[in-house]
Design a protein around this motif. Structure first.
Motif, PDB file in Angstrom:
ATOM      1  N   TYR A 176       0.839  -1.247   0.069  1.00 28.41           N
ATOM      2  CA  TYR A 176      -0.051  -0.132  -0.102  1.00 28.41           C
ATOM      3  C   TYR A 176       1.019   1.374   0.016  1.00 28.41           C
ATOM      4  O   TYR A 176       0.374   2.450  -0.150  1.00 28.41           O
ATOM      5  CB  TYR A 176      -0.864  -0.043   1.303  1.00 28.41           C
ATOM      6  N   TRP A 177       2.116   1.237   0.024  1.00 29.64           N
ATOM      7  CA  TRP A 177       3.144   2.360   0.206  1.00 29.64           C
ATOM      8  C   TRP A 177       3.907   2.595  -0.840  1.00 29.64           C
ATOM      9  O   TRP A 177       4.275   1.706  -1.762  1.00 29.64           O
ATOM     10  CB  TRP A 177       3.947   1.921   1.248  1.00 29.64           C
ATOM     11  N   ASP A 178       4.384   3.652  -1.010  1.00 30.77           N
ATOM     12  CA  ASP A 178       5.260   4.150  -1.988  1.00 30.77           C
ATOM     13  C   ASP A 178       6.644   3.574  -1.969  1.00 30.77           C
ATOM     14  O   ASP A 178       6.866   3.088  -0.885  1.00 30.77           O
ATOM     15  CB  ASP A 178       5.233   5.723  -2.034  1.00 30.77           C
ATOM     16  N   VAL A 179       7.411   3.439  -2.737  1.00 33.04           N
ATOM     17  CA  VAL A 179       8.882   3.042  -2.470  1.00 33.04           C
ATOM     18  C   VAL A 179       9.639   3.534  -1.569  1.00 33.04           C
ATOM     19  O   VAL A 179      10.543   2.985  -0.976  1.00 33.04           O
ATOM     20  CB  VAL A 179       9.533   3.167  -4.099  1.00 33.04           C
ATOM     21  N   ASP A 180       9.385   4.775  -1.092  1.00 32.89           N
ATOM     22  CA  ASP A 180       9.852   5.705  -0.088  1.00 32.89           C
ATOM     23  C   ASP A 180       9.803   5.268   0.986  1.00 32.89           C
ATOM     24  O   ASP A 180      10.398   5.213   2.301  1.00 32.89           O
ATOM     25  CB  ASP A 180       9.781   7.322  -0.032  1.00 32.89           C
ATOM     26  N   ARG A 181       8.679   4.253   1.405  1.00 32.87           N
ATOM     27  CA  ARG A 181       8.202   3.720   2.632  1.00 32.87           C
ATOM     28  C   ARG A 181       7.938   4.790   3.742  1.00 32.87           C
ATOM     29  O   ARG A 181       7.414   4.539   5.114  1.00 32.87           O
ATOM     30  CB  ARG A 181       9.315   2.566   3.163  1.00 32.87           C
ATOM     31  N   MET A 182       7.435   5.876   3.289  1.00 33.97           N
ATOM     32  CA  MET A 182       7.123   6.883   4.178  1.00 33.97           C
ATOM     33  C   MET A 182       5.791   7.700   3.680  1.00 33.97           C
ATOM     34  O   MET A 182       5.169   8.068   4.687  1.00 33.97           O
ATOM     35  CB  MET A 182       8.144   8.247   3.712  1.00 33.97           C
ATOM     36  N   HIS A 183       5.152   7.385   2.536  1.00 29.49           N
ATOM     37  CA  HIS A 183       4.093   7.948   2.231  1.00 29.49           C
ATOM     38  C   HIS A 183       3.177   6.794   1.317  1.00 29.49           C
ATOM     39  O   HIS A 183       3.797   5.944   1.018  1.00 29.49           O
ATOM     40  CB  HIS A 183       4.369   9.029   1.029  1.00 29.49           C
TER      41      HIS A 183
END
Length: 263
Positions: A176-183
């Protein structure tokens, strides 16, 4: 006068979204949208407008904003729009700082929420995400828990609607997350839009996101992936914190005025 030239507004119903990258839509990449991101708030607004053209929408959220910045820059503008629906999430960027006074921040947050409630709008607040399974960010889980207790108490005291992100355990699935794992990624923002519509009791025609299975990885591959993630995302994020810069420094709000024309 052509349909394209018709006045955009005034609106009987007014949805104003406030906060930081979560509400701006970072991670939901869409080159056709302002700031090149879409996000759950835009998706919710599109659903509301499709169902009832009396809705107008403004999104004042900007990535990288700390809670005091978001409140100082967005609350008065939101109040001036005489909203009937407001969403607010801010504080995640503060929680990630080396030192933070969560109790002090939430005193300011309570005052701002009261200003929004006093407009007569339905005010929607969010708890923070449970980072228990998130590398690096799991170190701030205790701070987020304290933040969440403040949010729940404020929502209860002031009669606000609560979206309890902390208890949405499906979002601990990294798909469910972007590749940055923050968003949140596209699927995450889509799922969050559906969660918000459900809390609002609004019609939801948004298709459920398709979640693809991730290929299995061995220890070497997982380690290499974590090294790449640290180099490409964590270190630049840390550099911005150390230099006092923000990814949103040169950005303006996506929809600074109420509109029904969202991309």
């Amino acid at each position: 006068m052509s349909a394209a030239d018709e006045l955009d507004g005034p609106f009987e119903k007014r949805f104003v979204a406030l906060g930081d990258s979560f509400t701006e839509g970072v991670g939901d990449i869409d080159p056709s949208s302002p700031n090149a991101v879409r996000g759950w708030a835009d998706r919710v607004a599109a659903q509301l407008i499709a169902e009832d053209p009396r809705w107008g929408y403004a999104n004042l959220a900007i990535r990288g904003k700390k809670l005091p910045q978001a409140l100082d820059e967005q609350i008065d503008a939101a109040v001036a729009m005489e909203p009937t629906l407001v969403t607010l999430y801010a504080g995640g960027n503060d929680i990630l700082r080396p030192v933070v006074n969560v109790d002090g921040l939430m005193a300011r947050y309570r005052h701002a929420v009261r200003q929004l409630v006093d407009t007569g709008a339905q005010v929607v607040l969010f708890t923070g995400f449970d980072s228990a399974k998130a590398p690096v960010f799991n170190l701030t889980r205790g701070r987020t828990a304290i933040y969440n207790e403040h949010v729940r108490k404020i929502a209860d005291d002031l009669g606000c609607t609560l979206v309890d992100f902390w208890h949405m355990k499906k979002f601990q699935d990294w798909r469910y997350w972007d590749v940055d794992r923050m968003h949140l990624g596209i699927s995450g923002h889509t799922a969050m839009a559906k969660e918000v519509l459900a809390v609002l009791g609004a019609k939801d025609d948004i298709p459920a996101p398709e979640i693809e299975d991730l290929p299995p990885q061995n220890l070497v591959e997982r380690t290499a992936g974590n090294v790449t993630w640290t180099r490409e995302h964590v270190l630049p994020w840390m550099k911005r914190r150390l230099t006092g810069t923000s990814s949103g420094d040169d950005l303006s709000p996506k929809y600074p005025k109420l509109t029904s024309r969202i991309w």
